[in-house]
Write an enzyme that holds these catalytic residues in place. Sequence first.
Site, PDB file in Angstrom:
ATOM      1  N   ASN A  59     -11.131  -4.769   9.647  1.00 29.04           N
ATOM      2  CA  ASN A  59     -12.215  -5.140  10.557  1.00 29.04           C
ATOM      3  C   ASN A  59     -12.477  -4.108  11.648  1.00 29.04           C
ATOM      4  O   ASN A  59     -12.740  -4.449  12.799  1.00 29.04           O
ATOM      5  CB  ASN A  59     -11.945  -6.525  11.174  1.00 29.04           C
ATOM      6  N   TYR A  78      -5.259  -9.162   6.696  1.00 32.64           N
ATOM      7  CA  TYR A  78      -6.629  -9.495   7.079  1.00 32.64           C
ATOM      8  C   TYR A  78      -6.675  -9.568   8.602  1.00 32.64           C
ATOM      9  O   TYR A  78      -6.295 -10.564   9.209  1.00 32.64           O
ATOM     10  CB  TYR A  78      -7.058 -10.814   6.439  1.00 32.64           C
ATOM     11  N   GLU A 108      -9.153 -13.062   2.781  1.00 28.60           N
ATOM     12  CA  GLU A 108     -10.162 -14.108   2.985  1.00 28.60           C
ATOM     13  C   GLU A 108     -10.279 -15.000   1.749  1.00 28.60           C
ATOM     14  O   GLU A 108     -11.350 -15.204   1.204  1.00 28.60           O
ATOM     15  CB  GLU A 108     -11.516 -13.508   3.386  1.00 28.60           C
ATOM     16  N   ASP A 146      -8.643  -5.743   4.789  1.00 26.02           N
ATOM     17  CA  ASP A 146      -9.814  -5.717   5.655  1.00 26.02           C
ATOM     18  C   ASP A 146      -9.295  -5.647   7.083  1.00 26.02           C
ATOM     19  O   ASP A 146      -8.849  -6.644   7.640  1.00 26.02           O
ATOM     20  CB  ASP A 146     -10.643  -6.982   5.417  1.00 26.02           C
ATOM     21  N   ASP A 160     -19.218  -9.630  -0.376  1.00 25.57           N
ATOM     22  CA  ASP A 160     -19.896  -8.695   0.528  1.00 25.57           C
ATOM     23  C   ASP A 160     -19.035  -7.460   0.784  1.00 25.57           C
ATOM     24  O   ASP A 160     -19.510  -6.474   1.357  1.00 25.57           O
ATOM     25  CB  ASP A 160     -20.298  -9.364   1.842  1.00 25.57           C
ATOM     26  N   ASN A 176     -11.324  -7.854  -0.150  1.00 22.17           N
ATOM     27  CA  ASN A 176     -11.723  -9.054   0.593  1.00 22.17           C
ATOM     28  C   ASN A 176     -12.750  -9.773  -0.273  1.00 22.17           C
ATOM     29  O   ASN A 176     -13.885  -9.313  -0.419  1.00 22.17           O
ATOM     30  CB  ASN A 176     -12.321  -8.694   1.959  1.00 22.17           C
TER      31      ASN A 176
END
Length: 254
Positions: free
Chosen positions: A146, A105, A35, A144, A241, A7
Site C-alpha cells: 500500500n 497486507y 485481501e 500489497d 484490481d 492481492n
Amino acid sequence: MKFISWNVNGLRAIVKKNFGETFQDLDADFFGVQETKLQEGQIDLDLPGYYQYWNYAERKGYSGTALFTKHKPLNVIYGIDAPDFDHEGRAITLEYPDFYVLTCYTPNSGSGLKRLDFRMGWEKAFLAFIQKLDAQKPIIFCGDLNVAHTEIDLRNPKTNHKNAGFTDDEREKMTHLLAAGFTDTFRYFNPDATDRYSWWSYRFHARDNNAGWRIDYFITSNRLQPQLQKADILDQIMGSDHCPVELDVDGLTV
C-alpha cells in the site's frame, strides 16, 4: 524457486473467475495472497500438492492473508508479534532451513488518511519483526504494501501527493525499511522502468489507460541479491484490481 504474490480483493469472488486456472498455470513454489476477505470455513480451496496457511481478520469480510506452498515449513508464524495489529489477519511467515518467506497486507491509510496513525504504528512494528527474523536468516517478503515508493511507481504522482499510499510519511517508511538492509527486487532488476504497475482503480477505465500504481512488492534481505534471478509484474493477468507479481530465487534450501 518461484514466488508469486497477488492481492485478489476477495478470494471467493476471484475463484469464480480465473483463480484456479491461473494458480495452476503459474506453478509457483510459494503463492502469497492478500485481501482474502473471508473467515475460516467459508471456502474449500482444492490445491493439490500445496500446504495451505490462512490468517483471518476478526472483522468479517475484511483483510486476511493466505500462503500456499509445495514445501512443508519448519514453523509457521501468524501476525507480526504485535497485539495492537494482529487482529486483522495481515501476515503469515513460514520458516525454512536457511530463509523465511512472509506474505503481508499493509494497512491502507484510508480516505482522509484516517488510519495513517495506525499505519505508522504498523510500519514500526513490522520493521521490528522482520529485522528480528533477518538477524536469524534471510527473509523474502511479499504483498500489497500500500505504498508507491517513488514518483515512477505511479502514473500521476503530482495529483496523488498526500493521498493514501503516496504520502511523504508512507514513502519515508519504505525508504527507511530498504535502508535497514532490504532490496526492492523489481527495482533491483528494473531501476528506471516506468509505466509498470500492479494496481489500478476500478474507476475511470484506469486499467485500460494504465493509470496505475506499483504497490505490490517482493522484498528480500540484501544478502540474497546474488541469488535473485528475476522479478516481474504479471500485468496481463486479470481477475482483481491488482495483478500478481513474481520473484525467482536460486539456491534456497527447503
